[in-house]
Design a protein around this motif. Sequence first.
Motif, PDB file in Angstrom:
ATOM      1  N   PHE A 197      32.234  71.035 -86.660  1.00 59.56           N
ATOM      2  CA  PHE A 197      31.172  70.252 -86.795  1.00 59.56           C
ATOM      3  C   PHE A 197      30.838  71.094 -88.242  1.00 59.56           C
ATOM      4  CE2 PHE A 197      31.273  66.555 -84.279  1.00 59.56           C
ATOM      5  CZ  PHE A 197      32.652  66.858 -83.230  1.00 59.56           C
ATOM      6  N   PHE A 198      29.877  70.322 -89.222  1.00 58.91           N
ATOM      7  CA  PHE A 198      28.495  71.310 -89.660  1.00 58.91           C
ATOM      8  C   PHE A 198      27.428  69.992 -89.748  1.00 58.91           C
ATOM      9  CE2 PHE A 198      33.246  71.850 -91.420  1.00 58.91           C
ATOM     10  CZ  PHE A 198      33.457  73.338 -91.797  1.00 58.91           C
ATOM     11  N   SER A 199      26.210  70.728 -89.603  1.00 56.90           N
ATOM     12  CA  SER A 199      24.903  69.968 -89.894  1.00 56.90           C
ATOM     13  C   SER A 199      24.475  69.689 -91.097  1.00 56.90           C
ATOM     14  CB  SER A 199      24.242  70.398 -88.713  1.00 56.90           C
ATOM     15  OG  SER A 199      23.703  72.021 -89.216  1.00 56.90           O
ATOM     16  N   SER A 200      25.306  69.745 -91.964  1.00 54.74           N
ATOM     17  CA  SER A 200      24.955  69.379 -93.108  1.00 54.74           C
ATOM     18  C   SER A 200      25.238  70.135 -94.164  1.00 54.74           C
ATOM     19  CB  SER A 200      24.063  70.025 -93.816  1.00 54.74           C
ATOM     20  OG  SER A 200      22.993  70.122 -95.114  1.00 54.74           O
ATOM     21  N   VAL A 201      26.212  68.360 -95.621  1.00 61.62           N
ATOM     22  CA  VAL A 201      27.154  68.989 -96.363  1.00 61.62           C
ATOM     23  C   VAL A 201      26.983  70.566 -97.026  1.00 61.62           C
ATOM     24  CG1 VAL A 201      27.971  67.850 -98.357  1.00 61.62           C
ATOM     25  CG2 VAL A 201      27.423  66.386 -97.481  1.00 61.62           C
ATOM     26  N   THR A 202      25.842  70.815 -97.383  1.00 59.32           N
ATOM     27  CA  THR A 202      26.173  71.728 -98.129  1.00 59.32           C
ATOM     28  C   THR A 202      26.809  73.362 -97.209  1.00 59.32           C
ATOM     29  OG1 THR A 202      23.742  72.369 -97.140  1.00 59.32           O
ATOM     30  CG2 THR A 202      23.890  71.584 -99.119  1.00 59.32           C
ATOM     31  N   GLU A 203      26.671  73.195 -96.040  1.00 57.48           N
ATOM     32  CA  GLU A 203      27.552  74.173 -94.717  1.00 57.48           C
ATOM     33  C   GLU A 203      28.942  73.771 -95.281  1.00 57.48           C
ATOM     34  OE1 GLU A 203      26.664  73.835 -91.293  1.00 57.48           O
ATOM     35  OE2 GLU A 203      24.064  73.626 -91.610  1.00 57.48           O
ATOM     36  N   ILE A 204      29.860  72.849 -95.501  1.00 56.32           N
ATOM     37  CA  ILE A 204      31.187  72.933 -95.649  1.00 56.32           C
ATOM     38  C   ILE A 204      32.183  73.511 -97.272  1.00 56.32           C
ATOM     39  CG2 ILE A 204      32.929  70.756 -96.131  1.00 56.32           C
ATOM     40  CD1 ILE A 204      31.043  69.058 -95.092  1.00 56.32           C
ATOM     41  N   PRO A 205      32.687  74.209 -96.840  1.00 56.06           N
ATOM     42  CA  PRO A 205      32.814  75.372 -97.749  1.00 56.06           C
ATOM     43  C   PRO A 205      34.264  74.159 -98.708  1.00 56.06           C
ATOM     44  CG  PRO A 205      33.172  76.634 -95.438  1.00 56.06           C
ATOM     45  CD  PRO A 205      32.992  74.738 -95.332  1.00 56.06           C
TER      46      PRO A 205
ATOM     47  N   PHE B 194      33.672  59.505 -99.722  1.00 54.17           N
ATOM     48  CA  PHE B 194      33.055  60.538 -99.601  1.00 54.17           C
ATOM     49  C   PHE B 194      33.244  61.911-100.082  1.00 54.17           C
ATOM     50  CE2 PHE B 194      36.066  57.992 -97.522  1.00 54.17           C
ATOM     51  CZ  PHE B 194      35.449  58.047 -96.157  1.00 54.17           C
ATOM     52  N   HIS B 195      32.260  62.293-101.201  1.00 57.92           N
ATOM     53  CA  HIS B 195      31.986  63.174-102.568  1.00 57.92           C
ATOM     54  C   HIS B 195      30.746  63.972-101.811  1.00 57.92           C
ATOM     55  CE1 HIS B 195      31.095  65.598-105.933  1.00 57.92           C
ATOM     56  NE2 HIS B 195      32.612  65.538-106.381  1.00 57.92           N
ATOM     57  N   PRO B 196      29.888  65.097-101.903  1.00 54.48           N
ATOM     58  CA  PRO B 196      29.556  65.799-101.899  1.00 54.48           C
ATOM     59  C   PRO B 196      28.422  65.514-102.560  1.00 54.48           C
ATOM     60  CG  PRO B 196      31.244  67.283-102.382  1.00 54.48           C
ATOM     61  CD  PRO B 196      31.695  66.331-101.584  1.00 54.48           C
ATOM     62  N   ASP B 197      28.147  64.832-103.815  1.00 55.37           N
ATOM     63  CA  ASP B 197      26.963  64.662-104.756  1.00 55.37           C
ATOM     64  C   ASP B 197      26.783  63.085-103.700  1.00 55.37           C
ATOM     65  OD1 ASP B 197      27.528  66.010-106.338  1.00 55.37           O
ATOM     66  OD2 ASP B 197      28.190  65.462-107.482  1.00 55.37           O
ATOM     67  N   TYR B 198      27.195  62.048-103.213  1.00 56.63           N
ATOM     68  CA  TYR B 198      26.844  61.237-102.528  1.00 56.63           C
ATOM     69  C   TYR B 198      26.507  61.705-101.280  1.00 56.63           C
ATOM     70  CZ  TYR B 198      26.974  56.532 -99.615  1.00 56.63           C
ATOM     71  OH  TYR B 198      26.513  56.131 -99.504  1.00 56.63           O
ATOM     72  N   LEU B 199      27.285  62.503-100.236  1.00 51.99           N
ATOM     73  CA  LEU B 199      26.645  62.790 -99.196  1.00 51.99           C
ATOM     74  C   LEU B 199      25.221  63.042 -98.965  1.00 51.99           C
ATOM     75  CD1 LEU B 199      29.660  63.231 -97.282  1.00 51.99           C
ATOM     76  CD2 LEU B 199      28.064  61.191 -97.211  1.00 51.99           C
ATOM     77  N   ILE B 200      25.319  64.025 -99.759  1.00 51.76           N
ATOM     78  CA  ILE B 200      23.883  64.785-100.214  1.00 51.76           C
ATOM     79  C   ILE B 200      22.894  64.435-100.221  1.00 51.76           C
ATOM     80  CG2 ILE B 200      24.039  65.829-102.582  1.00 51.76           C
ATOM     81  CD1 ILE B 200      23.230  68.137 -99.103  1.00 51.76           C
ATOM     82  N   SER B 201      22.916  63.197-101.175  1.00 53.76           N
ATOM     83  CA  SER B 201      21.870  62.148-101.588  1.00 53.76           C
ATOM     84  C   SER B 201      21.535  61.707-100.468  1.00 53.76           C
ATOM     85  CB  SER B 201      21.844  61.016-102.513  1.00 53.76           C
ATOM     86  OG  SER B 201      22.400  61.845-103.951  1.00 53.76           O
ATOM     87  N   LEU B 202      21.926  60.774 -99.542  1.00 52.33           N
ATOM     88  CA  LEU B 202      21.606  60.046 -98.524  1.00 52.33           C
ATOM     89  C   LEU B 202      21.043  61.385 -97.262  1.00 52.33           C
ATOM     90  CD1 LEU B 202      24.448  58.008 -97.327  1.00 52.33           C
ATOM     91  CD2 LEU B 202      23.086  57.381 -99.216  1.00 52.33           C
TER      92      LEU B 202
END
Length: 392
Positions: free
Chosen positions: A12-20, A35-43
């Motif tokens: 489990f990760f609590s933020s998109v930025t934690e995912i390697p 499922f792209h980090p750019d989309y997920l981090i925007s939300l």
Amino acid sequence: MNFYKKTNTAIFFSSVTEIPQYIWRELQCTSNVYFHPDYLISLEENNPQVTFSYLVLINKEKQSIAFASIQIIDFPLDRIESSLNKNFYQLKCFGRRLGLFPKLKPIKLLVCGNVFVSGEHGIFIKENQNKQEVIKNIAKAISSQITTTNISIYLIKDFIKESLFITDELHDLNYYSFNVEPNMALYLDKNWSTFDAYLDAMKTKFRVKAKRALKLSNDLVVKDSSIENIKTLLPEITKLYKTVSDKAEFNLGEFNLETYLSLKKNLGENYILKTYWYHNKLVGFMSGLINNDALDAHFVGIDYAVNKELAIYQRMLYDYVQIAIHQQLKVINFGRTASEIKTSIGAVPQGLTCYVRHKKSITNKFIKHFLSYIETKPFKQQNPFKSKTLTQ
């Protein structure tokens, strides 16, 4: 971490930025924007009212094989009362007179999916996996690992008919399935090289209706939005968004429109935001996302005081069609609202199934009975095209 059948590990990760980055490379899921980090981090960065987390399933070879997006919200249960049939309404009224049905209070709801968008945007599973086993392992991991936030109900959403042979495995874990309002999808004929070709494919009645709406909306000025003018217009478009969202019978969560700034910055031309003006006054906006060969309609805002005379909403629907034709896309996903008017432009219903389970076993046994009172709103399906089949 947890192990399932001694083959899969859930991380489990609590933020998109934690995912390697190596996990994204292994999953190879980012061609799908959701499922792209750019989309997920925007939300994530713009919606503090939601608690975000992410699950990655690792196999025994220590390779990433699945991804799940998880959101925890405070959900007012009275939002679903409009989706319950009259039998439940009568039962509720009688029960409240006897003191048996207190006013519904908000609960902690865990959603595996996307609370802001309809569709299969919550779980990604790599090819050549046992998807029935993976979906069960994801569900087991969610319920066993996320236990510290007073979650009452787990919801896994929204699956099309073709996926049910996989997701119905959740019944083995005491999840109950139910249908929600369908996604309205317009499949584009490859012969529609122009918007006029689309209109020409219509029966006379619907073509006349379309041209009338376009004529009524002729005085509207439509503008594409940049990051700079989004900042300036945020208070106005938020007000217009609220006029629409407040009319919706069912919403999982309120969307913070400041997210548009990040989406436009991160996704560029693949995120669409148009504003509609009448006599230099903002009277509407529409948004959408291009995801591979699909255009997904997102939120809209409308000044209802002039909507009818200017056919603002109808104009927006036809503008989605024009964008998709220009971009040579295959389908437009219009979402779950205003189903009947969407059929008049050619959209057809795509059934969606959700799965729900209460944390407490005893309470969970009553959920199946409760779900029997939920009903989708009927609407008249119209076929505006001369030909019954499209050329794909």
